[in-house]
Scaffold this motif. Structure first.
Motif, PDB file in Angstrom:
ATOM      1  N   GLN A 106       0.815  -1.222   0.000  1.00 47.29           N
ATOM      2  CA  GLN A 106       0.000   0.000   0.000  1.00 47.29           C
ATOM      3  C   GLN A 106       0.846   1.269   0.000  1.00 47.29           C
ATOM      4  N   ARG A 107       2.010   1.222   0.634  1.00 49.18           N
ATOM      5  CA  ARG A 107       2.861   2.419   0.708  1.00 49.18           C
ATOM      6  C   ARG A 107       3.728   2.583  -0.529  1.00 49.18           C
ATOM      7  N   HIS A 108       3.582   1.664  -1.486  1.00 51.63           N
ATOM      8  CA  HIS A 108       4.348   1.741  -2.737  1.00 51.63           C
ATOM      9  C   HIS A 108       3.392   1.560  -3.915  1.00 51.63           C
ATOM     10  N   PRO A 109       2.446   2.476  -4.095  1.00 57.39           N
ATOM     11  CA  PRO A 109       1.406   2.282  -5.123  1.00 57.39           C
ATOM     12  C   PRO A 109       1.950   2.213  -6.542  1.00 57.39           C
ATOM     13  N   THR A 110       3.126   2.810  -6.787  1.00 55.34           N
ATOM     14  CA  THR A 110       3.722   2.740  -8.130  1.00 55.34           C
ATOM     15  C   THR A 110       4.942   1.826  -8.141  1.00 55.34           C
ATOM     16  N   GLY A 111       5.099   1.027  -7.097  1.00 54.48           N
ATOM     17  CA  GLY A 111       6.253   0.138  -7.001  1.00 54.48           C
ATOM     18  C   GLY A 111       6.141  -1.071  -7.908  1.00 54.48           C
ATOM     19  N   VAL A 112       7.187  -1.880  -7.864  1.00 61.24           N
ATOM     20  CA  VAL A 112       7.270  -3.073  -8.703  1.00 61.24           C
ATOM     21  C   VAL A 112       7.580  -4.277  -7.822  1.00 61.24           C
ATOM     22  N   ILE A 113       6.835  -5.358  -8.018  1.00 59.88           N
ATOM     23  CA  ILE A 113       7.138  -6.636  -7.386  1.00 59.88           C
ATOM     24  C   ILE A 113       8.013  -7.413  -8.362  1.00 59.88           C
ATOM     25  N   LYS A 114       9.263  -7.596  -8.008  1.00 57.40           N
ATOM     26  CA  LYS A 114      10.250  -8.122  -8.945  1.00 57.40           C
ATOM     27  C   LYS A 114      10.291  -9.642  -8.911  1.00 57.40           C
ATOM     28  N   ASN A 115      10.340 -10.218 -10.115  1.00 56.15           N
ATOM     29  CA  ASN A 115      10.491 -11.665 -10.238  1.00 56.15           C
ATOM     30  C   ASN A 115      11.958 -12.022  -9.989  1.00 56.15           C
ATOM     31  N   ILE A 116      12.212 -12.878  -9.005  1.00 58.10           N
ATOM     32  CA  ILE A 116      13.575 -13.286  -8.681  1.00 58.10           C
ATOM     33  C   ILE A 116      13.893 -14.665  -9.254  1.00 58.10           C
ATOM     34  N   VAL A 117      12.993 -15.611  -9.047  1.00 59.42           N
ATOM     35  CA  VAL A 117      13.180 -16.972  -9.545  1.00 59.42           C
ATOM     36  C   VAL A 117      11.880 -17.440 -10.174  1.00 59.42           C
ATOM     37  N   TYR A 118      11.984 -18.080 -11.342  1.00 63.14           N
ATOM     38  CA  TYR A 118      10.823 -18.739 -11.942  1.00 63.14           C
ATOM     39  C   TYR A 118      11.292 -20.035 -12.597  1.00 63.14           C
ATOM     40  N   ARG A 119      10.635 -21.113 -12.275  1.00 58.12           N
ATOM     41  CA  ARG A 119      10.925 -22.393 -12.900  1.00 58.12           C
ATOM     42  C   ARG A 119       9.632 -22.896 -13.548  1.00 58.12           C
TER      43      ARG A 119
END
Length: 782
Positions: free
Chosen positions: A673-686
């Protein structure tokens, strides 16, 4: 409290079950003031638990206790309690019930087992165990229930759950088998007075992904039987886009006379009648490459390759191999097959019924719900075995619900509710407490907002080990780790889903299941799998190429048998279905019998008149009549990229990234909520991070390994703040609030010290019967 008793709003009953006397209203027993109803929600749960007096209430009943309410004299039923104690001892069954405004709000059972005391004349003391559905479910949550059993856990008769046929579509797999030489030079010297020779030029295979991969003959020979041994592959599934590659081929031939050399390719059912293609090659070469497009290999067809030589006069021959890398690439598609399975909603209902006798409420999983067509099976059912137990517990079900961000809750009406995140935060006002005095107030960061990572993982998926028939590189039901933009937070949302949805793992187990074999236990027998299906309204027509042995029995029955690579029982046909054969004994037939390895057909008069007996390749044309439930693949999508064949790729609605966004998106939006323009970064995907999909009606294309912009997540329900307050109220209102919370009610309206209205979804409630204070803790609704 006394006023409420006198007004008849609060009533207490004893229900004498053992002696059959039934339900009797009594006077308030000593110790009732410590009842203190409490509602609790663990940080990692959506459902709530309700306790009274910590789960065990200590009460005292007296011989001389009497009170008159509305002209009716109420006692403690002392004599009857003593009689039950003397007659039944610890086995006495007596319910303790609190009724408010005509509704049973609390139910317990007198505990004559622990700490019971009496002088037989004046008093009897005993505890009250919270004998609720909640207590039973919690106590038995890990107990396995056999869905095929005709008894519940208490020995009562129950109707066994019956399976439903589902057609599992074959998952096309892009597979490769390889044959690679060692780094050491190999010399084969051959002397014989024969002008024609066979050279098997590849020493050994090193990768066996394609079912039916062989170790071809290596060496020089003049025997045609050795040429037949130069087989690289006998297909056990239907193969398309098959390409044979020879690379880094450094070799030389030396002979006392001139020789002609050619690569010989053969494909077909039988070596002698196989289609032949030849390519002339020189007597020596360095890093040569050859490619041969095989095209299709149907189940039972083989591919051979060798070097043929011919000299005008007999001579010896020396073959020197320095290096060679050979491979076959293909798209493998097995036969679609029937598996017996259970609807997930039926599993929920049966397990809860067997454990507790209760019914369930689960509209999202029931008829018309978005998860109604989720079916579950295990490794035993996929092999068509139904004479073994199918064991599953409430704990197994709840762990699986984590896939959807779901949970269960015991309701006071005696039912068990199953739902997802949204269902536990309905936008409904339970009570307006803004006019009632509060005695304390605090506000802090919500536990739901203290996360900086989400790790979402399916426990079982095909992990890409170098084994036969495996291809996990396209898997999207695997695992993913993402980093939230909350720098100062440290908690992790950890999701582990126990049931596999990976179509490649399901395909691996399915291929083992459709083969004709004994019923020996296998390591995957008790693993759970889940498949998304749809109801097909049109005829399901199939045409499968196969190699069979035909036997004509008195011209009235044609019997087809296979090599055990698939079971006729699992194709989905039924007796009296009409089928047709393309090939030998061409024509229309009626199915008259099945066994795993054999199907018996009767000709449709007046033709055909079957006469051919022997091994041959045919195409069997048939309709699937055993079910209309079919694996859902691309039906709900208008764009898919990154898979071999979208029409055979199951469970795409439940990909790892789809679930993170669609099922955990609102939770993540609260955390960020405190980062409305933030990004959730993909670190690992298999494994298949490049897979893209877009649901029908959506404007958003999801890439599996993409970062997620916070502002694209679904709208949050909750703020990231958590309120702790106390409000004065009477017991009637307290019980009503707790009752509505248990019934999935909604939020409480309270005032904070700034005279601002807050809507609180309670996670903890505790009412003090003596002081009349309700302690409230919960998440604030947006």
């Amino acid at each position: 409290m006394a006023d409420l008793f006198k007004l008849g709003k609060v009533k207490i009953f004893l229900d004498f079950i053992s002696d059959g006397h039934g339900r009797v209203q009594i006077a308030e027993p000593v110790g009732f003031d410590s009842l203190n109803p409490t509602l609790e929600k663990d940080d990692n749960r959506l459902g709530i638990d309700v306790f009274f007096a910590g789960g065990v209430l200590g009460l005292e009943f007296y011989a001389n206790q009497r009170i008159v309410i509305d002209g009716v004299e109420l006692t403690h039923q002392f004599d009857r309690l003593i009689n039950n104690w003397k007659t039944y001892g610890a086995e006495a069954e007596i319910k303790f019930i609190v009724e408010i405004d005509g509704i049973d709000k609390y139910s317990g059972e007198l505990d004559f087992d622990t700490g019971t005391e009496t002088d037989y004349i004046n008093f009897i003391k005993c505890g009250v165990l919270q004998d609720t559905l909640q207590a039973v479910v919690k106590r038995r949550s890990g107990v396995k229930v056999d869905l095929f059993s005709d008894e519940d856990l208490d020995g009562n008769t129950i109707t066994p759950l019956t399976t439903t046929n589902v057609l599992l579509k074959a998952t096309p797999e892009r597979l490769t088998s390889e044959w690679v030489s060692s780094n050491e030079e190999i010399i084969v010297n051959f002397n014989v007075s024969d002008p024609s020779k066979i050279v098997g030029f590849v020493p050994f295979p090193t990768k066996f992904e394609i079912q039916g991969t062989k170790s071809p003959f290596f060496g020089i020979s003049v025997e045609n039987s050795d040429a037949e041994k130069c087989v690289f592959l006998t297909a056990e599934t239907n193969l398309s886009n098959v390409v044979f590659n020879i690379e880094d081929f450094t070799y030389s031939f030396s002979s006392s006379s001139s020789q002609n050399y050619e690569l010989v390719y053969r494909k077909g059912v039988d070596f002698s009648t196989a289609e032949v293609t030849t390519v002339t090659i020189p007597s020596g070469n360095t890093d040569a490459s050859y490619e041969f497009g095989i095209g299709k290999l149907d189940r039972g067809e083989s591919f051979w390759c060798y070097i043929g030589t011919f000299a005008p006069t007999p001579s010896g021959l020396v073959y020197t191999l320095t290096s060679v890398n050979t491979s076959i690439t293909s798209i493998s598609t097995a036969i679609d097959s029937i598996t017996q399975s259970f609807r997930f909603i039926d599993i929920m209902r049966q397990v809860v019924k067997s454990v507790s006798g209760a019914d369930i409420v689960a509209p999202r999983f029931d008829v018309g719900g978005e998860f109604y067509n989720d079916f579950t099976f295990n490794g035993i059912l996929i092999r068509g075995i139904t004479d073994r137990a199918f064991n599953i517990s409430i704990e197994d079900i709840v762990e699986q619900l984590a896939e959807l961000n779901g949970d269960f809750q015991i309701r006071p009406d005696g039912t068990v509710f199953f739902g997802i995140y949204d269902d536990f935060y309905p936008d409904n006002e339970i009570a307006d407490l803004t006019s009632q005095p509060f005695t304390s107030y605090r506000n802090k960061l919500s536990p739901k907002a203290s996360y900086n990572q989400i790790v979402y993982k399916y426990k079982n998926y095909e992990k890409g080990r170098n084994e036969d028939a495996q291809n996990s590189l396209e898997g999207i039901h695997t695992e993913c780790q993402m980093l939230l933009p909350n720098i100062r937070n440290h908690d992790i949302i950890e999701v582990e889903v126990p049931f596999s949805r990976d179509p490649f793992l399901i395909e691996k187990i399915r291929l083992q299941g459709i083969q004709v074999s004994d019923n020996t236990a296998k390591e995957d027998d008790d693993d759970f799998f889940m498949i998304d299906v749809y109801e097909e309204t049109s005829a399901i027509s199939k045409s499968e190429g196969m190699v069979v042995n035909m036997v004509v029995i008195n011209t009235t029955v044609l019997e087809l048998s296979n090599d055990g690579s698939f079971s006729f029982n699992l194709l989905g046909g039924t007796v009296n279905d009409q089928v047709s054969i393309t090939g030998e004994n061409n024509g229309n037939y009626i199915i008259v019998g099945f066994s795993p390895q054999t199907i018996s057909l009767a000709p449709v008069t007046p033709t055909p008149n079957p006469t051919f007996t022997g091994v041959t390749r045919i195409v069997l044309n048939y309709n699937v009549t055993a079910t209309n439930l079919v694996t859902a693949t691309n039906q709900d999508f208008d764009f898919i990229s990154g898979t071999t064949d979208p029409t055979g790729f199951a469970n795409m609605r439940y990909s790892t990234k789809q679930n993170i966004i669609n099922r955990y998106g609102k939770h993540l939006k609260t955390s960020c909520q405190r980062h409305p323009t933030g990004v959730i970064k993909n670190i690992v995907y298999r494994h298949n991070g490049e897979f893209q999909s877009r649901r029908t009606g959506s404007a958003v294309t999801i890439t599996e390994d993409q970062d997620i912009d916070v502002n694209t997540l679904p709208t949050a329900i909750l703020k990231d703040t958590y309120t702790i307050t106390q409000v004065q109220m009477d017991i009637e209102q307290a019980f009503d609030i707790i009752y509505e919370q248990q019934m999935m009610g909604g939020w409480l309206k309270v005032l904070n010290p700034l005279q601002e209205i807050e809507k609180i979804h309670a996670t903890n409630l505790e009412y003090d019967v003596v002081t009349g204070l309700m302690s409230i803790e919960g998440d604030e609704r947006i």
